[in-house]
Motif scaffolding. Structure first.
Motif, mmCIF file in Angstrom:
data_model
loop_
_atom_site.group_PDB
_atom_site.id
_atom_site.type_symbol
_atom_site.label_atom_id
_atom_site.label_comp_id
_atom_site.label_asym_id
_atom_site.label_seq_id
_atom_site.Cartn_x
_atom_site.Cartn_y
_atom_site.Cartn_z
ATOM 1 N N ILE A 62 0.960 -0.927 -0.026
ATOM 2 C CA ILE A 62 -0.344 0.142 0.608
ATOM 3 C C ILE A 62 1.666 0.898 0.716
ATOM 4 O O ILE A 62 0.801 2.541 -0.861
ATOM 5 N N ARG A 63 2.551 1.209 0.617
ATOM 6 C CA ARG A 63 2.720 2.028 0.873
ATOM 7 C C ARG A 63 4.000 3.099 -0.711
ATOM 8 O O ARG A 63 3.623 3.652 -0.352
ATOM 9 N N ARG A 64 3.490 1.506 -0.939
ATOM 10 C CA ARG A 64 4.490 1.771 -2.274
ATOM 11 C C ARG A 64 3.669 2.480 -3.593
ATOM 12 O O ARG A 64 3.761 3.230 -4.658
ATOM 13 N N GLY A 65 2.542 2.159 -3.519
ATOM 14 C CA GLY A 65 1.245 2.676 -4.314
ATOM 15 C C GLY A 65 0.777 4.086 -4.256
ATOM 16 O O GLY A 65 0.128 4.703 -4.846
ATOM 17 N N ILE A 66 1.281 4.101 -2.877
ATOM 18 C CA ILE A 66 0.423 5.940 -2.081
ATOM 19 C C ILE A 66 1.122 6.559 -1.855
ATOM 20 O O ILE A 66 2.154 6.286 -0.986
ATOM 21 N N PRO A 67 0.905 7.777 -2.002
ATOM 22 C CA PRO A 67 0.312 8.737 -3.014
ATOM 23 C C PRO A 67 0.246 8.435 -4.107
ATOM 24 O O PRO A 67 1.452 8.028 -5.176
ATOM 25 N N PRO A 68 -0.681 8.145 -5.219
ATOM 26 C CA PRO A 68 -0.136 8.060 -6.345
ATOM 27 C C PRO A 68 0.474 8.539 -7.470
ATOM 28 O O PRO A 68 -0.359 9.484 -8.498
ATOM 29 N N VAL A 69 1.999 9.394 -7.222
ATOM 30 C CA VAL A 69 2.062 10.747 -8.029
ATOM 31 C C VAL A 69 3.040 10.458 -8.948
ATOM 32 O O VAL A 69 3.982 9.313 -9.113
ATOM 33 N N PRO A 70 3.138 10.919 -10.073
ATOM 34 C CA PRO A 70 3.832 10.060 -11.545
ATOM 35 C C PRO A 70 5.186 10.242 -11.231
ATOM 36 O O PRO A 70 5.537 11.698 -12.123
ATOM 37 N N LYS A 71 5.765 9.935 -10.158
ATOM 38 C CA LYS A 71 7.479 10.842 -9.502
ATOM 39 C C LYS A 71 8.779 10.606 -11.213
ATOM 40 O O LYS A 71 9.173 11.567 -11.377
ATOM 41 N N ASP A 72 8.500 9.832 -11.370
ATOM 42 C CA ASP A 72 9.045 9.468 -13.094
ATOM 43 C C ASP A 72 9.089 10.661 -14.191
ATOM 44 O O ASP A 72 9.996 11.181 -14.082
ATOM 45 N N THR A 73 7.775 10.561 -13.765
ATOM 46 C CA THR A 73 7.081 11.456 -14.957
ATOM 47 C C THR A 73 7.684 12.945 -14.943
ATOM 48 O O THR A 73 7.753 14.049 -15.403
ATOM 49 N N LEU A 74 7.501 13.343 -13.535
ATOM 50 C CA LEU A 74 7.749 14.051 -13.084
ATOM 51 C C LEU A 74 9.345 14.948 -13.349
ATOM 52 O O LEU A 74 9.417 15.906 -13.585
ATOM 53 N N ARG A 75 9.995 14.103 -13.394
ATOM 54 C CA ARG A 75 11.760 13.787 -12.998
ATOM 55 C C ARG A 75 12.001 14.588 -14.415
ATOM 56 O O ARG A 75 12.395 15.041 -14.207
ATOM 57 N N SER A 76 11.098 13.044 -15.168
ATOM 58 C CA SER A 76 11.659 13.090 -16.733
ATOM 59 C C SER A 76 11.281 15.016 -17.051
ATOM 60 O O SER A 76 12.158 15.257 -17.893
ATOM 61 N N ALA A 77 10.238 15.584 -17.150
ATOM 62 C CA ALA A 77 10.044 16.595 -17.515
ATOM 63 C C ALA A 77 10.795 18.068 -17.242
ATOM 64 O O ALA A 77 11.265 18.618 -17.176
ATOM 65 N N ARG A 78 10.889 17.606 -15.898
ATOM 66 C CA ARG A 78 11.646 18.866 -14.660
ATOM 67 C C ARG A 78 12.857 18.549 -15.517
ATOM 68 O O ARG A 78 13.745 19.751 -16.216
ATOM 69 N N ASP A 79 13.754 17.265 -15.784
ATOM 70 C CA ASP A 79 15.597 16.982 -16.807
ATOM 71 C C ASP A 79 15.236 17.911 -17.867
ATOM 72 O O ASP A 79 15.536 18.540 -18.659
ATOM 73 N N ARG A 80 14.550 17.415 -18.647
ATOM 74 C CA ARG A 80 13.796 17.821 -20.203
ATOM 75 C C ARG A 80 13.904 19.496 -19.907
ATOM 76 O O ARG A 80 14.465 20.380 -21.019
ATOM 77 N N VAL A 81 13.224 19.653 -19.012
ATOM 78 C CA VAL A 81 13.036 21.713 -19.187
ATOM 79 C C VAL A 81 13.998 22.348 -19.072
ATOM 80 O O VAL A 81 14.585 23.256 -19.679
ATOM 81 N N THR A 82 15.321 21.655 -17.961
ATOM 82 C CA THR A 82 16.275 21.942 -17.159
ATOM 83 C C THR A 82 16.910 21.829 -18.468
ATOM 84 O O THR A 82 17.930 22.247 -18.881
ATOM 85 N N ASN A 83 17.362 21.022 -19.619
ATOM 86 C CA ASN A 83 18.414 20.392 -20.601
ATOM 87 C C ASN A 83 17.545 21.700 -21.952
ATOM 88 O O ASN A 83 18.372 22.291 -22.329
ATOM 89 N N ARG A 84 16.590 21.749 -21.961
ATOM 90 C CA ARG A 84 16.209 22.707 -22.987
ATOM 91 C C ARG A 84 16.494 24.507 -22.406
ATOM 92 O O ARG A 84 16.809 25.457 -23.648
#
Length: 142
Positions: free
Chosen positions: A115-137
């Motif tokens: 249960i702890r592994r799935g809560i909260p259901p925040v897309p951490k990997d997607t947020l990290r990749s979006a941040r990296d993409r914006v930083t690289n851009r």
């Protein structure tokens, strides 16, 4: 009186300049919109995977509760009766209780971890990749 690129009448068509500007804006926004759509799709997939993990944890927790109840009722009496043959009744009851409590605790801990592994259901990997993409851009633009 001043002249404009288009008339103010209801049946007038947009001027060539307006058409070209709209086309350029659309072409400029297209990669941004595609990137946003991709990130939203990635976030949806990640949230779905996390929710699936939480669901598995909830199922395991439910199984632990069901296991605790059924084993306490059905198996406890049998184990106490068998142990009572060689031990006093109080010792047979205590040993049976300890075994059932350990099994229940292990299943409950595994379920809570899921249960702890799935809560909260925040897309951490997607947020990290979006941040990296914006930083690289930003770094490439500078």
């Amino acid at each position: 009186m001043t002249t404009t690129d288009r008339d103010d009448t209801a049946d007038s068509k947009p001027s060539f300049r307006d058409t070209v500007t709209a086309g350029l804006v659309q072409k400029a926004l297209e990669p941004v919109l595609r990137a946003v759509r991709d990130e939203v799709a990635s976030a949806r997939r990640e949230v779905s995977e996390r929710a699936s993990g939480a669901k598995n944890g909830l199922v395991l927790t439910g199984v632990a509760v069901a296991f605790a109840l059924t084993t306490l009722i059905a198996l406890a009496g049998f184990a106490v009766a068998l142990l009572a043959i060689v031990l006093p009744l109080w010792a047979a009851t205590g040993i049976t209780f300890a075994v059932f409590a350990i099994v229940t605790a292990v299943l409950l801990l595994v379920g809570i971890r899921g249960i702890r592994r799935g809560i909260p259901p925040v897309p951490k990997d997607t947020l990290r990749s979006a941040r990296d993409r914006v930083t690289n851009r930003d770094e490439r633009a500078a």
